[in-house]
Design a protein around this motif. Structure first.
Motif, PDB file in Angstrom:
ATOM      1  N   LYS A  45      34.436  42.273  37.052  1.00  0.00           N
ATOM      2  CA  LYS A  45      33.474  43.020  37.767  1.00  0.00           C
ATOM      3  C   LYS A  45      33.484  43.173  39.128  1.00  0.00           C
ATOM      4  CE  LYS A  45      30.125  39.390  37.893  1.00  0.00           C
ATOM      5  NZ  LYS A  45      28.398  39.072  37.403  1.00  0.00           N
ATOM      6  N   PRO A  46      32.959  44.160  39.818  1.00  0.00           N
ATOM      7  CA  PRO A  46      33.189  44.221  41.337  1.00  0.00           C
ATOM      8  C   PRO A  46      32.477  43.209  42.004  1.00  0.00           C
ATOM      9  CG  PRO A  46      31.976  45.561  40.336  1.00  0.00           C
ATOM     10  CD  PRO A  46      32.386  45.223  38.965  1.00  0.00           C
ATOM     11  N   SER A  47      31.914  43.193  43.358  1.00  0.00           N
ATOM     12  CA  SER A  47      31.680  42.042  44.041  1.00  0.00           C
ATOM     13  C   SER A  47      30.088  42.583  43.527  1.00  0.00           C
ATOM     14  CB  SER A  47      31.246  42.467  45.608  1.00  0.00           C
ATOM     15  OG  SER A  47      31.066  41.526  46.026  1.00  0.00           O
ATOM     16  N   GLN A  48      29.501  41.894  43.731  1.00  0.00           N
ATOM     17  CA  GLN A  48      27.634  41.497  43.660  1.00  0.00           C
ATOM     18  C   GLN A  48      27.099  42.668  44.467  1.00  0.00           C
ATOM     19  OE1 GLN A  48      26.552  37.101  43.669  1.00  0.00           O
ATOM     20  NE2 GLN A  48      26.994  37.659  41.828  1.00  0.00           N
ATOM     21  N   GLN A  50      28.310  45.301  45.587  1.00  0.00           N
ATOM     22  CA  GLN A  50      28.362  46.271  45.710  1.00  0.00           C
ATOM     23  C   GLN A  50      27.596  47.760  45.834  1.00  0.00           C
ATOM     24  OE1 GLN A  50      28.911  46.848  41.482  1.00  0.00           O
ATOM     25  NE2 GLN A  50      28.416  49.388  41.364  1.00  0.00           N
ATOM     26  N   THR A  93      27.054  34.915  33.548  1.00  0.00           N
ATOM     27  CA  THR A  93      28.451  35.362  33.937  1.00  0.00           C
ATOM     28  C   THR A  93      29.239  34.727  33.104  1.00  0.00           C
ATOM     29  OG1 THR A  93      28.764  32.669  34.733  1.00  0.00           O
ATOM     30  CG2 THR A  93      27.519  34.446  36.319  1.00  0.00           C
ATOM     31  N   GLU A 271      40.563  29.365  41.761  1.00  0.00           N
ATOM     32  CA  GLU A 271      40.272  30.939  41.624  1.00  0.00           C
ATOM     33  C   GLU A 271      40.873  30.259  40.553  1.00  0.00           C
ATOM     34  OE1 GLU A 271      38.733  33.683  42.490  1.00  0.00           O
ATOM     35  OE2 GLU A 271      38.563  32.661  44.199  1.00  0.00           O
ATOM     36  N   ASN A 349      36.367  38.501  50.923  1.00  0.00           N
ATOM     37  CA  ASN A 349      36.427  38.211  49.398  1.00  0.00           C
ATOM     38  C   ASN A 349      36.724  39.572  48.800  1.00  0.00           C
ATOM     39  OD1 ASN A 349      35.283  37.170  47.332  1.00  0.00           O
ATOM     40  ND2 ASN A 349      33.423  38.456  47.402  1.00  0.00           N
ATOM     41  N   ASN A 351      36.909  41.877  44.800  1.00  0.00           N
ATOM     42  CA  ASN A 351      36.495  41.821  43.515  1.00  0.00           C
ATOM     43  C   ASN A 351      37.078  42.881  43.079  1.00  0.00           C
ATOM     44  OD1 ASN A 351      33.858  39.384  45.116  1.00  0.00           O
ATOM     45  ND2 ASN A 351      34.104  39.588  43.486  1.00  0.00           N
ATOM     46  N   ALA A 433      42.665  42.983  38.950  1.00  0.00           N
ATOM     47  CA  ALA A 433      42.265  41.584  39.072  1.00  0.00           C
ATOM     48  C   ALA A 433      42.886  40.795  39.901  1.00  0.00           C
ATOM     49  CB  ALA A 433      42.289  41.245  38.294  1.00  0.00           C
ATOM     50  N   ALA A 436      42.844  40.798  43.352  1.00  0.00           N
ATOM     51  CA  ALA A 436      41.689  40.504  44.905  1.00  0.00           C
ATOM     52  C   ALA A 436      41.563  38.744  44.414  1.00  0.00           C
ATOM     53  CB  ALA A 436      40.737  40.900  43.123  1.00  0.00           C
ATOM     54  N   ARG A 440      41.344  37.409  47.136  1.00  0.00           N
ATOM     55  CA  ARG A 440      40.064  35.861  47.929  1.00  0.00           C
ATOM     56  C   ARG A 440      41.508  34.828  48.309  1.00  0.00           C
ATOM     57  NH1 ARG A 440      37.940  38.174  42.757  1.00  0.00           N
ATOM     58  NH2 ARG A 440      39.260  36.025  41.784  1.00  0.00           N
TER      59      ARG A 440
END
Length: 631
Positions: A45-48, A50, A93, A271, A349, A351, A433, A436, A440
């Motif tokens: 999923k993308p960043s929170q 988003q 999560t 990670e 960051n 994602n 993925a 990302a 990160r």
């Protein structure tokens, strides 16, 4: 008639012992149960953040996040693969599926989930404590096992500092060309010396100019040295001069490269969710990485061994001084400005996610400097394109490291952007993925290559654990029997303190976050048994000496503990110094042994002196000795 009241003694000592042994004992219990294999299912999923993310090239906001599969669906998938499920733990999560079976069953379960679930889900291998749930709720877990006990993967990486030197000189060359262009110097050329000598060629450049331009070139170099004070300018002839980085500057640069590589690799390992990894420098330009419990070495190799960087450029004309040329996936040739707007080092960051059409993308969040540069650039270039270039190193057929750069996005800036935006048009969710994750964890300034890879099976680790525990059991049994027969009641006290010492040591190793038990660590456990008994032997022999001198039973015990303490402290301090030296400069098995030995010294001092003293006072053993005949 006078009465005397006996005041309670050792009250606070008893309280400290009870609390300490209780806490460490609880932490030691999960180690007896061990771990079960588990699978972690999460949503890519993308960043929170988003909703606050700005996007470029017409990318749309993402739809609502995909929900995790239900417990019933996960159980059904496992039943189809004939996998026995112990429990399924879910949170916001991810979902953790704890299964029965060995590593072969775990890999089969992972493949079944990948085949059944869509590519919007990520399935990772993991483990789960087999201890009772109430211990897990208290946050207690088994001792983390090293590579030689739990199995896993060993990597030895080599950092190519020569390539880093060439990249550094290339950047300096671009700076010089830009200064030449700004000052209008025509006919001045800059070349990087072709040599493989790190202390000479890789730190040198040559300038060619006409004799009339010598003064202007010297002024140009003075301006350059304001930013690079460690570069030396030497005029070799009327038409030539050399620019050489000092040897100290080259060595400092290499140290910085190695430190940056260590930091980046540790970030990548974090990670991947591997908390027991050992990452440390080995020799001049190599890095040793131990990944205990890793059951998917290809994923680790793909992420750890990647040398990737991301740069964002302004599109430029072909006659721009120092311009760079790249090609995109369609074969189009693009010319960009010599300097990037910002690079991967400004990314805080990243994602992976999808747009509303289901296309893979990566949401980026920049740091303050990167956000400022992006804001200023996008404000002045609305309606113009921005090029995203992905670069990585690979080995060609001649086993030489070659840098490959490709354009992964050409986006038209539609409005002023801040420190959050998206990269679109990526090939697949897995590519998004991986990109990302790399962004990160940070990009590497120098290319790295895997020079050694070794996979250690968990079965070998189980054999090591069994042999080590057998050695510990035999040594402990013989020691307990000897102490009980030789010292009688005092021996029983020593045996009790010895058992408590092992309990406290195991609990302390489980409690501390960065402690990993290795095969040499088990040797440290066996050595701790001998050290703890040695402490009691010194005390008990001193007690016997005091009894021979005619002291009472109580006074002999008190004096024996008091007088023997200085000797015991000196012996343990000298051993601790050696253990700390091994801990600071050693790596791998040596460090595992030093860690166990250091903690064993602390627990043996606590139980051998403090606990045994209180137990002796409570039991009050009678020390009977044969009186020497008077002559």
């Amino acid at each position: 008639m006078r009465t005397t009241t006996s005041k309670p003694k050792y009250t606070w000592q008893i309280l400290v012992i009870v609390i300490t042994v209780f806490i460490l004992g609880l932490n030691a219990i999960p180690t007896l149960y061990g771990n079960n294999n588990a699978l972690l299912v999460s949503v890519i999923k993308p960043s929170q953040t988003q909703a606050n993310t700005q996007q470029i090239a017409g990318a749309q906001q993402l739809p609502s996040p995909i929900q995790l599969p239900s417990v019933q669906r996960l159980r059904k998938v496992m039943q189809q693969a004939d996998i026995q499920v112990k429990q399924i733990i879910t949170n916001n999560t991810d979902s953790k599926i704890v299964i029965e079976g060995d590593d072969e069953a775990l890999l089969r379960a992972q493949q079944q989930l990948k085949n059944t679930l869509s590519d919007a889900y990520q399935v990772r291998l993991g483990s789960q404590s087999a201890a009772p749930s109430w211990l897990q709720e208290l946050g207690m877990a088994p001792i983390k096992l090293g590579l030689d006990l739990s199995g896993g993967v060993l990597f030895v990486l080599e950092v190519d500092t020569n390539k880093a030197d060439q990249e550094r000189l290339g950047n300096v060359k671009d700076q010089i060309l830009q200064l030449i262009h700004d000052q209008g110097l025509r006919g001045v050329s800059v070349k990087i010396a072709a040599s493989n000598n790190t202390s000479e060629g890789n730190g040198a450049m040559t300038l060619q100019f006409s004799p009339q331009q010598a003064t202007q070139v010297k002024s140009l170099i003075n301006e350059l040295r304001q930013e690079l004070p460690d570069i030396n300018y030497t005029k070799t002839s009327e038409r030539n001069a050399s620019l050489v980085f000092t040897e100290q500057s080259i060595n400092t640069f290499h140290q910085e490269i190695m430190a940056q590589a260590l930091t980046t690799l540790r970030g990548r390992i974090a990670e991947l969710g591997i908390t027991e990894a050992v990452t440390q420098r080995q020799g001049k330009n190599r890095i040793r990485i131990e990944l205990p419990g890793v059951k998917d070495p290809e994923q680790a190799k793909r992420i750890i061994g990647a040398t990737a960087s991301l740069d964002f450029y302004e599109l430029a004309s072909s006659d721009t001084m120092g311009a760079k040329n790249f090609s995109d996936e369609d074969g189009r040739h693009l010319t960009v400005a010599p300097k990037p707007i910002f690079s991967g080092s400004n990314i805080e960051n990243a994602n992976a996610g999808r747009d509303e059409l289901g296309m893979a993308l990566v949401n980026l969040a920049l740091d303050g400097l990167g956000g400022k540069r992006m804001s200023e650039f996008s404000k002045a270039n609305i309606g113009k394109p921005m090029v995203t270039v992905f670069s990585e190193y690979y080995k060609n057929t001649n086993n030489e490291l070659v840098k490959s750069s490709k354009v992964i996005s050409v986006a038209t800036i539609q409005s002023q952007l801040g420190n959050r935006f998206s990269i679109t048009n990526l090939s697949s969710p897995q590519a998004a993925a991986d990109l990302a994750l790399l962004l990160r964890a940070g990009s590497l300034d120098a290319p790295i290559s895997i020079v050694q890879q070794r996979t250690i099976q968990a079965s070998l680790g189980q054999e090591n654990v069994g042999n080590g525990m057998m050695a510990l059991s035999i040594g402990l049994s013989i020691t307990l029997l000897f102490m009980a027969l030789w010292y009688r009641k005092l021996g029983l006290i020593a045996n009790a303190s010895l058992v408590l010492n092992l309990v406290c040591l195991l609990g302390l190793m489980a409690l501390l976050p960065n402690v990993v038990l290795t095969l040499p660590g088990i040797a440290g456990l066996v050595l701790t048994v001998g050290m703890a008994v040695d402490t009691n032997v010194l005390i008990f022999e001193r007690i016997k000496e005091e009894r021979l001198r005619g002291r009472s039973n109580f006074m002999a015990i008190e004096t024996g503990y008091k007088e023997a303490f200085a000797t015991i402290l000196d012996a343990n301090i000298t051993t601790m110094i050696t253990a700390l030296i091994l801990l600071s400069i050693g790596y791998g098995p040596v460090k595992g042994f030093a860690m166990t030995l250091s903690l064993g010294i602390l627990t043996s001092m606590f139980t051998g002196v403090f606990v045994a003293h209180v137990l002796t006072y409570l039991v009050k053993p009678q020390i009977r000795i044969k009186q020497q005949e008077q002559i």
